[in-house]
Design an enzyme around this catalytic site. Structure first.
Site, PDB file in Angstrom:
ATOM      1  N   ASP A 224       0.830  -1.201   0.000  1.00 22.78           N
ATOM      2  CA  ASP A 224       0.000   0.000   0.000  1.00 22.78           C
ATOM      3  C   ASP A 224       0.871   1.260   0.000  1.00 22.78           C
ATOM      4  OD1 ASP A 224      -2.274   1.488   0.036  1.00 22.78           O
ATOM      5  OD2 ASP A 224      -2.740   1.134   2.136  1.00 22.78           O
TER       6      ASP A 224
ATOM      7  N   TRP B 229       2.675   7.953  -2.885  1.00 21.12           N
ATOM      8  CA  TRP B 229       4.067   8.206  -3.294  1.00 21.12           C
ATOM      9  C   TRP B 229       4.064   9.066  -4.564  1.00 21.12           C
ATOM     10  CZ3 TRP B 229       7.165   7.604  -7.485  1.00 21.12           C
ATOM     11  CH2 TRP B 229       8.547   7.655  -7.283  1.00 21.12           C
TER      12      TRP B 229
ATOM     13  N   HIS C 228       2.663   3.012  -9.108  1.00 16.47           N
ATOM     14  CA  HIS C 228       2.625   1.546  -9.253  1.00 16.47           C
ATOM     15  C   HIS C 228       3.873   1.044  -9.987  1.00 16.47           C
ATOM     16  CE1 HIS C 228      -1.284   1.604  -7.537  1.00 16.47           C
ATOM     17  NE2 HIS C 228      -1.905   2.108  -8.583  1.00 16.47           N
TER      18      HIS C 228
ATOM     19  N   LEU D 218      12.220 -20.013  -4.050  1.00 17.32           N
ATOM     20  CA  LEU D 218      11.260 -19.099  -3.398  1.00 17.32           C
ATOM     21  C   LEU D 218       9.936 -19.175  -4.149  1.00 17.32           C
ATOM     22  CD1 LEU D 218      10.458 -16.615  -1.584  1.00 17.32           C
ATOM     23  CD2 LEU D 218      11.415 -15.164  -3.360  1.00 17.32           C
TER      24      LEU D 218
HETATM   25  C1  FPP Z   1      -2.050  -0.114  -3.297  1.00 15.87           C
HETATM   26  O1  FPP Z   1      -1.540   1.198  -3.200  1.00 15.87           O
HETATM   27  C2  FPP Z   1      -1.395  -0.794  -4.411  1.00 15.87           C
HETATM   28  C3  FPP Z   1      -2.053  -1.356  -5.443  1.00 15.87           C
HETATM   29  C4  FPP Z   1      -3.519  -1.371  -5.589  1.00 15.87           C
HETATM   30  C5  FPP Z   1      -1.304  -1.970  -6.545  1.00 15.87           C
HETATM   31  C6  FPP Z   1      -0.077  -2.677  -6.106  1.00 15.87           C
HETATM   32  C7  FPP Z   1       0.689  -3.016  -7.299  1.00 15.87           C
HETATM   33  C8  FPP Z   1       2.028  -2.979  -7.388  1.00 15.87           C
HETATM   34  C9  FPP Z   1       2.969  -2.705  -6.296  1.00 15.87           C
HETATM   35  C10 FPP Z   1       2.627  -3.210  -8.690  1.00 15.87           C
HETATM   36  C11 FPP Z   1       2.982  -4.634  -8.819  1.00 15.87           C
HETATM   37  C12 FPP Z   1       1.829  -5.295  -9.349  1.00 15.87           C
HETATM   38  C13 FPP Z   1       1.782  -5.864 -10.507  1.00 15.87           C
HETATM   39  C14 FPP Z   1       0.964  -5.225 -11.526  1.00 15.87           C
HETATM   40  C15 FPP Z   1       2.512  -7.117 -10.735  1.00 15.87           C
HETATM   41  P1  FPP Z   1      -2.532   2.400  -3.389  1.00 15.87           P
HETATM   42  O2  FPP Z   1      -2.640   2.700  -4.853  1.00 15.87           O
HETATM   43  O3  FPP Z   1      -3.817   2.088  -2.720  1.00 15.87           O
HETATM   44  O4  FPP Z   1      -1.785   3.556  -2.649  1.00 15.87           O
HETATM   45  P2  FPP Z   1      -2.447   4.765  -1.851  1.00 15.87           P
HETATM   46  O5  FPP Z   1      -3.084   4.154  -0.635  1.00 15.87           O
HETATM   47  O6  FPP Z   1      -1.279   5.625  -1.528  1.00 15.87           O
HETATM   48  O7  FPP Z   1      -3.425   5.438  -2.778  1.00 15.87           O
END
Ligand code: FPP
Length: 229
Positions: free
Chosen positions: A2, A7, A19, A113
């Site tokens: 999260d 960021w 992302h 892993l």
């Molecule tokens: C939550 O942060 C994150 C996600 C919904 C996506 C997580 C995905 C990745 C780290 C990329 C790797 C994934 C793939 C496609 C393989 P948020 O967007 O809710 O962050 P916020 O709370 O700051 O808005």
């Protein structure tokens, strides 16, 4: 994982840029887990509820997944990582589906892993699909049969569940499997969650006393008996 959106927002960038950096953080985390001997890493990449995000973010995440797979899978294969995708595959585009199947097939022989990527996943979905499958087969629904029908039946329940980004909630992740997991909440945003931050989480985990319903005295006695054996 999260905190990607925040960021990006702090840098006046679109959410998808967060992302993208999240993929870099995931690559580093997978590598570090392999190096320190973690055998199973399960990450939450896209929840059943993430479809409700703005359309451009959803399509950006789907494209990012396809791109990340084509770029990362050869190296992951070389590093001994076995990939499993966990989640509901209905409704995913053919391009995405092919990418998931190919990543699983190419890494199927690895065992250094296990990397479970939860994509279009929800803990409630998993419990419901397991129960529906057992019911369709006429099987009794018990804790054991449900555990065996879950999408994560190929790995043990997680010892440690880490949530980054400062929120202290479970958000439909591993609802069944985390019954006795230790939880660790980090204020770091996912793109900033590096090897040192993972080390802090593991150090904190190592300080916890896991009692699994027993008393502290019993846990100490069990430990002493194990040492003596
Ligand atoms: C939550 O942060 C994150 C996600 C919904 C996506 C997580 C995905 C990745 C780290 C990329 C790797 C994934 C793939 C496609 C393989 P948020 O967007 O809710 O962050 P916020 O709370 O700051 O808005």
């Amino acid at each position: 994982m999260d905190g990607n959106g925040r960021w990006a927002a702090r840098r006046f960038l679109p959410r998808v840029a967060g992302h993208k950096v999240g993929v870099d953080a995931l690559r580093a985390c997978v590598r570090h887990c392999g190096d320190i001997g973690v055998k199973v890493l399960t990450v939450f990449a896209f929840s059943s509820e993430n479809w409700n995000r703005p359309a451009d973010e959803v399509s950006g995440l789907m494209e990012l997944l396809a791109l990340a797979l084509s770029r990362e899978v050869p190296q992951l294969k070389a590093e001994g990582v076995r990939i499993h995708f966990i989640g509901d595959r209905t409704g995913l585009a053919p391009k995405v589906l092919n990418g998931l199947a190919a990543a699983e097939a190419v890494t199927a022989g690895n065992e250094r892993l296990i990397l479970n990527i939860c994509f279009n996943y929800g803990g409630r979905w998993d419990i419901a699909q397991a129960a529906a499958r057992l019911a369709a087969q006429g099987c009794a629904i018990t804790e054991q049969s449900l555990s065996g029908a879950m999408a994560l039946a190929h790995v043990p329940d997680p010892d440690l569940v880490i949530r980054t980004g400062g929120e202290q909630r479970v958000s439909n992740f591993l609802l069944w499997q985390s019954a006795y997991s230790e939880f660790y909440f980090s204020d770091k945003l996912w793109p900033e969650f590096d090897a040192a931050a993972l080390g802090e989480a593991i150090d904190a985990f190592a300080q916890r006393e896991r009692r699994f319903g027993k008393t502290s005295e019993q846990v100490l006695q069990d430990g002493a008996a194990r040492k003596a054996a």
